[in-house]
Design a protein around this motif. Structure first.
Motif, PDB file in Angstrom:
ATOM      1  N   ALA A   1     -17.500 -15.005 -13.030  1.00  0.00           N
ATOM      2  CA  ALA A   1     -17.144 -13.886 -13.914  1.00  0.00           C
ATOM      3  C   ALA A   1     -15.639 -13.877 -14.193  1.00  0.00           C
ATOM      4  CB  ALA A   1     -17.579 -12.563 -13.293  1.00  0.00           C
ATOM      5  N   ILE A   2     -14.837 -14.055 -13.152  1.00  0.00           N
ATOM      6  CA  ILE A   2     -13.378 -14.015 -13.355  1.00  0.00           C
ATOM      7  C   ILE A   2     -12.935 -15.199 -14.213  1.00  0.00           C
ATOM      8  CG2 ILE A   2     -11.124 -14.167 -12.213  1.00  0.00           C
ATOM      9  CD1 ILE A   2     -12.250 -12.525  -9.930  1.00  0.00           C
ATOM     10  N   ARG A   3     -13.493 -16.374 -13.952  1.00  0.00           N
ATOM     11  CA  ARG A   3     -13.095 -17.537 -14.766  1.00  0.00           C
ATOM     12  C   ARG A   3     -13.507 -17.337 -16.224  1.00  0.00           C
ATOM     13  NH1 ARG A   3     -12.993 -23.442 -12.658  1.00  0.00           N
ATOM     14  NH2 ARG A   3     -11.482 -23.316 -14.350  1.00  0.00           N
ATOM     15  N   HIS A   4     -14.702 -16.794 -16.417  1.00  0.00           N
ATOM     16  CA  HIS A   4     -15.153 -16.519 -17.782  1.00  0.00           C
ATOM     17  C   HIS A   4     -14.244 -15.478 -18.442  1.00  0.00           C
ATOM     18  CE1 HIS A   4     -19.011 -16.169 -20.463  1.00  0.00           C
ATOM     19  NE2 HIS A   4     -17.954 -16.559 -21.133  1.00  0.00           N
ATOM     20  N   ALA A   5     -13.842 -14.481 -17.655  1.00  0.00           N
ATOM     21  CA  ALA A   5     -12.960 -13.430 -18.178  1.00  0.00           C
ATOM     22  C   ALA A   5     -11.651 -14.027 -18.696  1.00  0.00           C
ATOM     23  CB  ALA A   5     -12.685 -12.390 -17.091  1.00  0.00           C
ATOM     24  N   PHE A   6     -11.098 -14.965 -17.941  1.00  0.00           N
ATOM     25  CA  PHE A   6      -9.842 -15.596 -18.384  1.00  0.00           C
ATOM     26  C   PHE A   6     -10.057 -16.377 -19.674  1.00  0.00           C
ATOM     27  CE2 PHE A   6      -6.184 -15.099 -15.593  1.00  0.00           C
ATOM     28  CZ  PHE A   6      -6.745 -14.340 -14.582  1.00  0.00           C
ATOM     29  N   GLN A   7     -11.194 -17.069 -19.738  1.00  0.00           N
ATOM     30  CA  GLN A   7     -11.461 -17.842 -20.946  1.00  0.00           C
ATOM     31  C   GLN A   7     -11.563 -16.924 -22.167  1.00  0.00           C
ATOM     32  OE1 GLN A   7     -15.377 -19.055 -22.137  1.00  0.00           O
ATOM     33  NE2 GLN A   7     -14.800 -21.192 -22.042  1.00  0.00           N
ATOM     34  N   ILE A   8     -12.307 -15.828 -21.990  1.00  0.00           N
ATOM     35  CA  ILE A   8     -12.491 -14.899 -23.115  1.00  0.00           C
ATOM     36  C   ILE A   8     -11.152 -14.266 -23.499  1.00  0.00           C
ATOM     37  CG2 ILE A   8     -13.588 -12.735 -23.828  1.00  0.00           C
ATOM     38  CD1 ILE A   8     -15.923 -13.514 -21.911  1.00  0.00           C
ATOM     39  N   ALA A   9     -10.368 -13.860 -22.480  1.00  0.00           N
ATOM     40  CA  ALA A   9      -9.110 -13.161 -22.751  1.00  0.00           C
ATOM     41  C   ALA A   9      -8.162 -14.019 -23.586  1.00  0.00           C
ATOM     42  CB  ALA A   9      -8.445 -12.757 -21.443  1.00  0.00           C
ATOM     43  N   ARG A  10      -8.130 -15.328 -23.292  1.00  0.00           N
ATOM     44  CA  ARG A  10      -7.116 -16.148 -23.969  1.00  0.00           C
ATOM     45  C   ARG A  10      -7.646 -16.911 -25.178  1.00  0.00           C
ATOM     46  NH1 ARG A  10      -7.576 -19.836 -19.006  1.00  0.00           N
ATOM     47  NH2 ARG A  10      -5.802 -18.850 -18.005  1.00  0.00           N
ATOM     48  N   SER A  11      -8.956 -16.923 -25.408  1.00  0.00           N
ATOM     49  CA  SER A  11      -9.491 -17.743 -26.493  1.00  0.00           C
ATOM     50  C   SER A  11      -9.441 -17.014 -27.835  1.00  0.00           C
ATOM     51  CB  SER A  11     -10.938 -18.144 -26.180  1.00  0.00           C
ATOM     52  OG  SER A  11     -11.738 -16.987 -26.086  1.00  0.00           O
ATOM     53  N   ALA A  12      -9.394 -17.806 -28.905  1.00  0.00           N
ATOM     54  CA  ALA A  12      -9.425 -17.305 -30.278  1.00  0.00           C
ATOM     55  C   ALA A  12      -8.456 -16.135 -30.452  1.00  0.00           C
ATOM     56  CB  ALA A  12     -10.832 -16.902 -30.672  1.00  0.00           C
ATOM     57  N   ARG A  13      -8.962 -14.973 -30.846  1.00  0.00           N
ATOM     58  CA  ARG A  13      -8.089 -13.803 -30.916  1.00  0.00           C
ATOM     59  C   ARG A  13      -8.068 -13.183 -29.529  1.00  0.00           C
ATOM     60  NH1 ARG A  13      -8.775  -8.787 -35.144  1.00  0.00           N
ATOM     61  NH2 ARG A  13      -7.045  -7.525 -34.381  1.00  0.00           N
ATOM     62  N   PRO A  14      -6.925 -13.244 -28.827  1.00  0.00           N
ATOM     63  CA  PRO A  14      -6.903 -12.800 -27.434  1.00  0.00           C
ATOM     64  C   PRO A  14      -7.197 -11.311 -27.299  1.00  0.00           C
ATOM     65  CG  PRO A  14      -4.930 -14.044 -28.003  1.00  0.00           C
ATOM     66  CD  PRO A  14      -5.630 -13.710 -29.287  1.00  0.00           C
ATOM     67  N   GLY A  15      -7.442 -10.890 -26.060  1.00  0.00           N
ATOM     68  CA  GLY A  15      -7.704  -9.477 -25.822  1.00  0.00           C
ATOM     69  C   GLY A  15      -8.022  -9.213 -24.368  1.00  0.00           C
ATOM     70  N   PRO A  16      -8.222  -7.935 -24.032  1.00  0.00           N
ATOM     71  CA  PRO A  16      -8.456  -7.566 -22.636  1.00  0.00           C
ATOM     72  C   PRO A  16      -9.910  -7.781 -22.204  1.00  0.00           C
ATOM     73  CG  PRO A  16      -8.377  -5.606 -24.012  1.00  0.00           C
ATOM     74  CD  PRO A  16      -8.121  -6.775 -24.922  1.00  0.00           C
ATOM     75  N   VAL A  17     -10.085  -8.143 -20.947  1.00  0.00           N
ATOM     76  CA  VAL A  17     -11.414  -8.288 -20.350  1.00  0.00           C
ATOM     77  C   VAL A  17     -11.381  -7.568 -19.005  1.00  0.00           C
ATOM     78  CG1 VAL A  17     -13.191  -9.904 -19.583  1.00  0.00           C
ATOM     79  CG2 VAL A  17     -11.668 -10.557 -21.446  1.00  0.00           C
ATOM     80  N   LEU A  18     -12.439  -6.866 -18.679  1.00  0.00           N
ATOM     81  CA  LEU A  18     -12.501  -6.150 -17.407  1.00  0.00           C
ATOM     82  C   LEU A  18     -13.614  -6.724 -16.543  1.00  0.00           C
ATOM     83  CD1 LEU A  18     -11.941  -2.515 -16.591  1.00  0.00           C
ATOM     84  CD2 LEU A  18     -14.228  -3.354 -16.076  1.00  0.00           C
TER      85      LEU A  18
END
Lengths: 191, 588
Positions: free
Chosen positions: B156-173
């Motif tokens: 989950a944490i690794r996926h969160a980092f990927q989502i946060a920094r990919s394409a248009r970045p943003g926050p993940v909880l």
């Protein structure tokens, strides 16, 4: 205009909320929503029908794709498709009126799936207008509708995903592209 | 920071799958993702994670309020380009993060927030300090995770980092139940890698669209580039410079785009929008081609959309397909990473002569620049514009400036000239008062060798002033400039223009900020004149630690020019004392 989206989503807790929340945020009312398993393992298929401006289609589709749990989105728009809805209708009916309902069910090519002394249940599959038609006539009749349950629309494009069909059937492309005419308003096949 | 031993152990965990507690897995995964700093606040439901911190070489900054933690992670991310990390406990700890998360969402800032939650067995029972934080943050995160098993934490944490920094970045909880933190699982960092990022299928750049864009550029007589935050997030500064210089196209910037194109460059015409200079907004309204690069036609930059740049064809280069035609209908959409799209577009763009159009824009500046408040002689009154101008001048424009929200923020944008990306950190989309001080702590943590200034109003500063103690505890050298006018200035300005000067709830009593600093053991100075300002800034910069300046400025000054909300871009309220080119607009 009425928009119909097909979405393949992860079959996981909370995914429905994420999809629904997107429409809520845009202040768009979901007219109907059906969800169930699909041909793809671990993915559910949603048919989402909503009323929104013509331009909204692009943005809704683009926004749906942005959801992490949404794998695929199709905007049916005006494309040729088959749309069906399932309705279960429980009707209070006396012995004397039964035959009248039986006839009605026959005309609409619906089915009686439950029968008791004082009520019966009708199952009907078809396009929205056909179901509306049956309901209207039942309401106008002497019997009383006790319960009504409608599934909302399920939609599938006609002869669309040609390449995947070809793969599935392993036949040359030119054969599979032949259109298979099915009349949308044709009576449902006997079940 | 950890010892050599903890570093060695943490490195070993990354290569050798080991059985660890969920709490240890949290840190091991963060370490594996390259995290060196976390901003947070402990509490019952996250205590196992805090207990395991001593085994890992990660620095934790104790904040005074969880909102500060989210803003610090945000400021850290904006200053460094890395993912910022905030941590909080369940319930109120988690809800306190929400404003900070929304701030990051609206400005597309990559942060990962980790919250503890009650044990999975009591989820949904209204247990003590239980709140449905994944439900609450659903609309203000790119995605969030509820993790209730130790083996799910690392993925989950690794996926969160990927989502946060990919394409248009943003926050993940990532919300982790207490039993998941206490349980154990085999930690296998490599196996926990997320599936490859699935690109948005509508994110594509058609060759025909590139050709069409090049054709529009070739034929344009009055083109303007609109550069936004995407220039900085995509690292497209060089490509943008090439495009502008090759085709001799003037560049206007959004607030969050400042720094994306050098302020001193002759093609930089300045900030556009509500408080942009008149020549910038006029140039946009008169343009026959707009090339929007990594910006989203926010209402603060377009004014009334019905009257926005009606003569212009529009090219929109944007990473997020849902932004296309959202606010402004465009003629050509190039949906992709800005740097990559520009790399594809540049070979199609030939040199062209833009002298006539640039001359027209230059001429339209007229005497406006001369009337700038910064050029006014020192009459004994200190204007905020002086403060920004002098700060810029004295620091050589090289510092990282973190602003709060309000008038001072706009004056900063107007009078502090940013040459490089990531030198202005400001809350644009959400406009979060209280952002400045904590975000500056995050920025200084990310860039300890850079000079960091926070500029805040007297109102916004008090919203998160408690973080002064964090500065002290962390021993951070953050310079603080409070632009004090005794009002909630921007709201007062709106009351002045649109509510018949009914200054309801905007006059503001503040503590003596210098004494407040003193109570924290920090030195400070009160400034009332321009001469004092120069000296005070020098003293603050020379001070070993943090230094606070309480700068009293003209009380009822307003930010000019201003487009009243809902007006057309060219319908500006101009600076007073100047023959208005445009009629002041009516109330909106």
């Amino acid at each position: 205009m009425l928009h119909t989206f097909i979405a393949y989503v992860d079959d996981k807790p909370g995914v429905l909320t994420r999809v629904a929340s997107l429409f809520r945020r845009l202040n768009i009312n979901i007219t109907s929503l059906t969800v169930g398993r699909s041909e793809r393992d671990g993915l559910s298929r949603m048919t989402i029908v909503c009323e929104a401006s013509a331009e909204a289609g692009h943005r809704i589709r683009a926004s749906l794709f942005k959801l992490e749990n949404v794998v695929d989105v199709d905007d049916i728009a005006q494309a040729p498709n088959v749309t069906r809805e399932l309705a279960l209708i429980k009707v209070a009916v006396t012995k004397e009126l039964r035959s009248q309902i039986f006839e009605l069910v026959e005309v609409f090519r619906a089915r009686i799936v439950d029968l008791t002394a004082e009520s019966l249940m009708i199952e009907m599959t078809g396009v929205e207008s056909k179901i509306e038609g049956l309901i209207e006539i039942l309401r106008a009749s002497d019997c009383c509708i006790l319960e009504l349950c409608r599934s909302g629309k399920m939609t599938m494009r006609r002869s669309h995903h040609v390449s995947s069909v070809v793969r599935a059937m392993s036949v040359p492309a030119n054969e599979s592209e032949e259109p298979r005419p099915v009349d949308e308003d044709a009576p449902a096949l006997p079940q | 920071m950890g010892t050599h031993a903890t570093t060695q152990a943490a490195n070993a965990h990354l290569t050798t799958p080991t059985r660890l507690t969920g709490a240890e897995i949290v840190w091991a995964t963060l370490y594996g993702e390259g995290v060196t700093d976390v901003f947070g606040y402990p509490g019952g439901a996250i205590l196992p994670v805090y207990d395991a911190l001593r085994k890992f070489p990660i620095h934790h900054t104790l904040v005074r309020h969880e909102q500060g933690a989210a803003h610090m992670a945000d400021g850290y991310a904006r200053a460094s380009g890395k993912v910022g990390v905030a941590m909080a406990t369940s319930g109120p700890g988690a809800t306190n993060l929400v404003t900070g998360i929304a701030t990051a969402m609206l400005d597309s800032i990559p942060i990962v927030c980790i919250t503890g939650n009650v044990s999975s067995k009591v989820l949904g029972t209204d247990a003590f300090q239980e709140v449905d934080i994944t439900g609450i943050t659903l609309p203000v995160t790119k995605h969030n995770f509820l993790v209730s098993r130790p083996e799910d934490i690392a993925p989950a944490i690794r996926h969160a980092f990927q989502i946060a920094r990919s394409a248009r970045p943003g926050p993940v909880l990532v919300d982790i139940t207490k039993d998941a933190q206490q349980g154990t699982a085999i930690f296998d960092f490599a196996a926990a890698a997320p599936p490859p990022h699935r690109p948005h299928p509508m994110r594509r750049v058609e060759v025909s669209a590139l050709d069409q864009a090049a054709e529009l550029i070739r034929n344009a007589q009055r083109p303007v580039i609109l550069a936004g935050h995407g220039v900085i997030e995509s690292g497209a500064g060089e490509q943008l410079l090439s495009l502008a210089e090759r085709a001799q196209i003037p560049v206007a910037l959004t607030l969050l785009g400042l720094g994306g194109f050098p302020a001193s460059h002759s093609l930089n015409i300045g900030m556009m929008g509500m408080h942009g200079e008149s020549w910038v907004n006029h140039a946009i309204q008169d343009a026959d081609l707009l090339i929007a690069c990594g910006m989203r036609f926010d209402d603060r930059v377009t004014g009334a959309t019905a009257t926005y740049a009606l003569k212009a064809k529009k090219i929109h280069i944007e990473v997020d397909p849902s932004e296309i035609n959202k606010n402004i209908k465009v003629d050509v959409a190039l949906v992709g990473d800005l740097a990559q799209v520009l790399d594809q577009l540049l070979p199609r763009v030939a040199t062209r002569n833009g002298a006539a159009w640039l001359k027209t824009i230059e001429a339209s500046k007229g005497a406006v620049a001369v009337h700038d408040i910064k050029n006014l002689p020192d009459s004994g009154h200190l204007y905020a514009a002086h403060v920004m101008h002098d700060l810029w001048h004295i620091t050589g424009g090289d510092a990282i400036i973190v602003t709060d929200v309000g008038q001072h923020q706009m004056w900063e944008a107007q009078y502090f000239h940013h040459e490089r990306p990531r030198t202005l950190i400001t809350s644009g989309g959400l406009g979060t008062m209280g952002f400045g001080l904590p975000a500056a702590i995050g920025a200084k943590t990310a860039c300890p060798d850079k000079e960091v200034w926070v500029i805040a109003g007297d109102g916004g500063f008090q919203m998160t002033a408690a973080e002064l103690a964090t500065i002290v505890q962390e021993g951070l050298k953050v310079n603080i400039a409070i632009v004090n006018n005794g009002y909630l200035g921007m709201v007062r300005q709106w009351q002045e223009f649109f509510y018949e000067r009914n200054y309801e709830a905007t006059p503001l009593v503040s503590p003596d900020f210098v004494k407040l600093a003193d109570a924290h053991g920090l030195p400070g100075r009160t400034v009332r004149t321009r001469t004092e300002l120069d000296q005070a800034v020098a003293v603050a910069r020379a001070a070993k630690g943090a230094f606070l300046l309480n700068i009293h400025v003209e009380k009822e000054d307003a930010v000019y020019p201003m487009i009243p909300a809902g007006n057309a871009l060219h319908e500006m309220i101009r600076r007073p004392g100047k023959k208005p080119l445009d009629k002041p607009a009516g109330n909106k």
